[in-house]
Structures are given as structure tokens and as C-alpha cells.
Design a protein around this motif. Sequence first.
Motif, PDB file in Angstrom:
ATOM      1  N   MET A 105       0.412  -0.487   0.079  1.00  0.00           N
ATOM      2  CA  MET A 105      -0.197   0.062   0.091  1.00  0.00           C
ATOM      3  C   MET A 105       0.399   1.116  -0.075  1.00  0.00           C
ATOM      4  SD  MET A 105      -3.343   1.327   2.697  1.00  0.00           S
ATOM      5  CE  MET A 105      -4.271   0.274   1.858  1.00  0.00           C
ATOM      6  N   ILE A 106       1.079   2.107  -1.407  1.00  0.00           N
ATOM      7  CA  ILE A 106       1.734   3.278  -1.196  1.00  0.00           C
ATOM      8  C   ILE A 106       0.694   4.336  -1.117  1.00  0.00           C
ATOM      9  CG2 ILE A 106       3.506   4.881  -2.583  1.00  0.00           C
ATOM     10  CD1 ILE A 106       2.716   1.131  -3.213  1.00  0.00           C
ATOM     11  N   THR A 107       0.864   5.595  -0.200  1.00  0.00           N
ATOM     12  CA  THR A 107       0.083   6.725   0.449  1.00  0.00           C
ATOM     13  C   THR A 107       0.569   7.513   0.110  1.00  0.00           C
ATOM     14  OG1 THR A 107      -0.283   7.124   1.915  1.00  0.00           O
ATOM     15  CG2 THR A 107      -1.248   5.472   1.456  1.00  0.00           C
ATOM     16  N   HIS A 108       0.005   8.478  -0.064  1.00  0.00           N
ATOM     17  CA  HIS A 108       0.556  10.171  -0.569  1.00  0.00           C
ATOM     18  C   HIS A 108       0.931  11.106   1.109  1.00  0.00           C
ATOM     19  CE1 HIS A 108      -3.630  10.789  -1.574  1.00  0.00           C
ATOM     20  NE2 HIS A 108      -3.102  12.202  -0.825  1.00  0.00           N
ATOM     21  N   ALA A 109       0.490  10.135   2.023  1.00  0.00           N
ATOM     22  CA  ALA A 109       0.153  10.547   3.291  1.00  0.00           C
ATOM     23  C   ALA A 109       1.029  11.517   3.710  1.00  0.00           C
ATOM     24  CB  ALA A 109      -0.059   9.673   4.323  1.00  0.00           C
ATOM     25  N   PRO A 110       1.253  12.654   3.666  1.00  0.00           N
ATOM     26  CA  PRO A 110       2.502  13.571   5.346  1.00  0.00           C
ATOM     27  C   PRO A 110       2.326  12.520   6.498  1.00  0.00           C
ATOM     28  CG  PRO A 110       1.006  14.489   5.214  1.00  0.00           C
ATOM     29  CD  PRO A 110      -0.138  13.227   4.338  1.00  0.00           C
ATOM     30  N   SER A 111       3.591  12.900   7.140  1.00  0.00           N
ATOM     31  CA  SER A 111       3.985  12.056   8.420  1.00  0.00           C
ATOM     32  C   SER A 111       3.401  12.607   9.148  1.00  0.00           C
ATOM     33  CB  SER A 111       5.510  12.077   8.800  1.00  0.00           C
ATOM     34  OG  SER A 111       6.444  11.521   7.351  1.00  0.00           O
ATOM     35  N   GLY A 112       2.824  11.845   9.637  1.00  0.00           N
ATOM     36  CA  GLY A 112       2.252  12.143  11.663  1.00  0.00           C
ATOM     37  C   GLY A 112       0.667  12.885  11.141  1.00  0.00           C
ATOM     38  N   ASP A 113       0.195  12.609  10.000  1.00  0.00           N
ATOM     39  CA  ASP A 113      -1.260  12.723   9.737  1.00  0.00           C
ATOM     40  C   ASP A 113      -2.441  11.376  10.557  1.00  0.00           C
ATOM     41  OD1 ASP A 113      -3.881  13.161   9.400  1.00  0.00           O
ATOM     42  OD2 ASP A 113      -2.820  14.324   7.946  1.00  0.00           O
ATOM     43  N   THR A 114      -2.809  11.808  11.490  1.00  0.00           N
ATOM     44  CA  THR A 114      -3.608  10.569  11.731  1.00  0.00           C
ATOM     45  C   THR A 114      -4.803  10.362  11.174  1.00  0.00           C
ATOM     46  OG1 THR A 114      -4.734  12.654  13.462  1.00  0.00           O
ATOM     47  CG2 THR A 114      -4.072  11.523  14.570  1.00  0.00           C
ATOM     48  N   PHE A 115      -5.586  11.131   9.956  1.00  0.00           N
ATOM     49  CA  PHE A 115      -6.658   9.838   8.894  1.00  0.00           C
ATOM     50  C   PHE A 115      -5.542   9.513   8.332  1.00  0.00           C
ATOM     51  CE2 PHE A 115      -7.653  10.332   4.393  1.00  0.00           C
ATOM     52  CZ  PHE A 115      -8.745  10.199   5.122  1.00  0.00           C
ATOM     53  N   TRP A 116      -4.354   9.469   7.826  1.00  0.00           N
ATOM     54  CA  TRP A 116      -3.485   8.235   7.535  1.00  0.00           C
ATOM     55  C   TRP A 116      -3.246   7.324   8.276  1.00  0.00           C
ATOM     56  CZ3 TRP A 116      -4.306   7.871   2.146  1.00  0.00           C
ATOM     57  CH2 TRP A 116      -4.381   9.217   1.704  1.00  0.00           C
ATOM     58  N   ASP A 117      -3.147   7.182   9.440  1.00  0.00           N
ATOM     59  CA  ASP A 117      -3.267   6.000  11.196  1.00  0.00           C
ATOM     60  C   ASP A 117      -4.423   5.521  10.348  1.00  0.00           C
ATOM     61  OD1 ASP A 117      -0.395   7.358  11.529  1.00  0.00           O
ATOM     62  OD2 ASP A 117      -1.132   8.245  13.400  1.00  0.00           O
ATOM     63  N   THR A 118      -5.239   5.995  10.974  1.00  0.00           N
ATOM     64  CA  THR A 118      -6.583   5.165  10.547  1.00  0.00           C
ATOM     65  C   THR A 118      -6.725   4.477   9.515  1.00  0.00           C
ATOM     66  OG1 THR A 118      -7.469   7.231  12.053  1.00  0.00           O
ATOM     67  CG2 THR A 118      -9.210   5.776  10.763  1.00  0.00           C
ATOM     68  N   ILE A 119      -6.228   4.867   8.079  1.00  0.00           N
ATOM     69  CA  ILE A 119      -6.584   4.163   6.790  1.00  0.00           C
ATOM     70  C   ILE A 119      -5.742   3.258   7.060  1.00  0.00           C
ATOM     71  CG2 ILE A 119      -5.291   3.877   4.322  1.00  0.00           C
ATOM     72  CD1 ILE A 119      -6.753   6.637   3.605  1.00  0.00           C
ATOM     73  N   ARG A 120      -4.511   3.084   7.667  1.00  0.00           N
ATOM     74  CA  ARG A 120      -3.414   2.218   7.870  1.00  0.00           C
ATOM     75  C   ARG A 120      -3.530   1.272   8.972  1.00  0.00           C
ATOM     76  NH1 ARG A 120       2.601   2.562   8.565  1.00  0.00           N
ATOM     77  NH2 ARG A 120       3.543   0.455   9.558  1.00  0.00           N
ATOM     78  N   LYS A 121      -4.855   1.315   9.393  1.00  0.00           N
ATOM     79  CA  LYS A 121      -5.214   0.833  10.835  1.00  0.00           C
ATOM     80  C   LYS A 121      -6.205  -0.747  10.105  1.00  0.00           C
ATOM     81  CE  LYS A 121      -4.716   2.725  15.324  1.00  0.00           C
ATOM     82  NZ  LYS A 121      -5.415   2.794  16.181  1.00  0.00           N
ATOM     83  N   GLY A 122      -7.045  -0.170   9.128  1.00  0.00           N
ATOM     84  CA  GLY A 122      -7.550  -0.466   8.408  1.00  0.00           C
ATOM     85  C   GLY A 122      -7.182  -1.790   7.436  1.00  0.00           C
ATOM     86  N   ALA A 123      -6.142  -1.153   6.496  1.00  0.00           N
ATOM     87  CA  ALA A 123      -5.604  -2.214   5.900  1.00  0.00           C
ATOM     88  C   ALA A 123      -4.774  -3.195   6.791  1.00  0.00           C
ATOM     89  CB  ALA A 123      -4.214  -1.122   5.427  1.00  0.00           C
ATOM     90  N   GLU A 124      -4.210  -3.260   7.638  1.00  0.00           N
ATOM     91  CA  GLU A 124      -4.040  -3.896   8.539  1.00  0.00           C
ATOM     92  C   GLU A 124      -4.854  -5.013   9.393  1.00  0.00           C
ATOM     93  OE1 GLU A 124      -1.584  -1.666  11.530  1.00  0.00           O
ATOM     94  OE2 GLU A 124       0.242  -0.946  10.824  1.00  0.00           O
ATOM     95  N   ALA A 125      -5.606  -5.165   9.693  1.00  0.00           N
ATOM     96  CA  ALA A 125      -6.586  -5.078   9.680  1.00  0.00           C
ATOM     97  C   ALA A 125      -7.204  -6.264   8.813  1.00  0.00           C
ATOM     98  CB  ALA A 125      -7.922  -4.921  10.500  1.00  0.00           C
ATOM     99  N   ALA A 126      -7.657  -5.660   7.602  1.00  0.00           N
ATOM    100  CA  ALA A 126      -7.258  -6.963   6.397  1.00  0.00           C
ATOM    101  C   ALA A 126      -6.515  -7.834   6.226  1.00  0.00           C
ATOM    102  CB  ALA A 126      -8.320  -6.126   5.435  1.00  0.00           C
TER     103      ALA A 126
END
Length: 348
Positions: A68-89
Amino acid sequence: MSRTHSPNTSPSPSPRSRSRLTAAVAVAAAATLTIAGCSSGSGGKKADQTAAGVSAGKADTPRMTIAMITHAPSGDTFWDTIRKGAEAAAAKDNVKLIYSNDETAGDQANLVQNAIDQKVDGIAVTLAKPDALKDVVAKAEKAGIPVVGLNAGLGVWQEQNLLSFFGQDESVSGQALGTKIDQTGAKHVLCVIQAQGDVNLEERCAGVKKTFGGTTDVLYVNGTDMPSVKSTITAKLKTDSSIDQVVTLGAPIALTTVQSVSESGSKAKIATFDLNKDLVSAIEKGTIEFAVDQQPYLQGYLAVDSLWLYKNNGNYSGGGEAPVLTGPAFVDKSNVDAVAAFAAKGTR
């Protein structure tokens, strides 16, 4: 549109052009979305997973690797949430997940190339600046690696031959927000964009401007430098006292804007796109009016799960012809309690 990937099962759907909803239908559809809407279709997905090889809630299919490759800036909680969903799947599907991010489009393209070189089984990618990713996405597809899009790239996912897309229609969500603000009696909106040139963010403000009946100004800030964000917004509010509504495009920017409104002496109200735990608390306290929720956890989860389903059962989420919309839905004082517990866990 041709498809070059070869899953273990059925052939690809026949090519046909992407259908487009009219604005009226799209806005109406957005208005019907509710906080609980994402759970209504679980029966079909469960059946697909059972057929593909799930035992006791976890896949017993061969191990696969997804990048999974995103354009997320470091430290943005929004992208932490996307990553959590990906990790759960990934945990459920017996997937090795390789997550990487870079807000610079050229560097994001390099990360996609790295995934190709590693010969991963699937790629999930955001297309905030689609032209910069077009060539490398085509390379992945030529190499036989299926690619899905998430969060950014709704307008180009089919022309770039992606299997599926998971996210919200940013123009529709902006229009829905503009309509809601118009109903509050606001006259002058300041729409704050934290990354100039990001197609998602530009479309949000354009959507607000389209349906809001008053004046809409756009202010660009550097979203990676919060002290600068605060000083820029504060200066703007001090300079123009007619601004009675600020729209931000991310939870951290919204929370910083609360400080700017206070320091400037402005009476402007604040609305935002996207949630995090602190943003939900701010809605509960009333310092922020409402937020547009696109369910980032769901975007990350579905992107990974769809690639697993494609490999093991030949499924195309959205039939390969329509995006899978995860938003928009509004969160305000009337329903914030319904998401507060999930926000505390970092999944909303």
C-alpha cells in the motif's frame, strides 16, 4: 479499457466506458448515507470469503504480499486510520502488508516501482497527483500485478486501468458541505487547502463554492508546518472580519483553526472534512460544528481485502465498473456519540 491481470478464476469483465451520475443524483445519494451505512452489505462479502478460503474468521489461503503506497504526510492521524484498516484486513487475509508513504508525487512513484521490483501480489495506491503515477501504475499492470485505488483518484482510476476504487466523490462531498453551510446562514466561507495541487483537496473547495450561496475564498497553507498554518489563518481572519465560516480539509488543520479563531478574535464557525479522536471531542464540546466523514478505516480495509478476494476468488469490488463509495456522511452533535467510541480506538 482492457485488463491484463490473471487471477485464479474468472476472466475480466468486458470493457465499457465509465458511467457518470448527474450532480443531482450524486448529491441526493450522498445525502442518504448514514453513519451505520457501511455495515449493510456484509452478508455478500462473508459469502465471498467463505468460498475463497476462510476458516474460523481467518484466511487459510496461501500467504500473499500486498503493498500500500499513499501520499500521506508523516504524522497525520487520518492516514494512521487508513493504515489500521489495511492492517486489520491483512491480519484476517493472511497477507504480508508493506505500507509506505511520501507526499512528494515523484517519490511516491518510486515507492510503487520498489513494490514492482519486489514482485508483490497486489498494489493499493492513492492518486492525489495522478499524472505523476500514471507510468509506474502502467508498469505494475504490465508486470501482471493487480492495482486498486483508494482515497484519491476517483476521476482517473478507470482510465489508469485499476481494478477498483474505494473512497468518496470529493466534488459531491464538497457540494454537500456547501449546501449544509448555506443552511446555517453563513455569508463568507474561507476554505483552507493544506497541500496545493492535491486533486482531492481542490475538488472539495470547488464543490463547496458550487453550492454555497455566499462568498467562498481559498487560502493555501503548508499542512506540514502547524505553527505556520496557525499564523496564516490567524492573519487572514484578522484582516477580513467578514469571514463567518472556515472550512478545513483535515482534522489537524481544523483543530489548529480553533486556536486561530480564538487568537484573532473572529466569530467564525468551523466545519471540516475528516475525523480523529480529538476532532470528535471538539464536536462534542461545540468548538467545531460538524465534520464530513469518509471512513478512512474502511478505505484501507477494503483496498487490501479486495486484492485478496481478486486473487483467491476472482471478485471485482464494484464489478470493476463503479467505485465503492465510503462517504460522505456528516458527524455533528446529533450523532457524534455514535462514533466517539470508535474514534477513541483510532478506527473512525
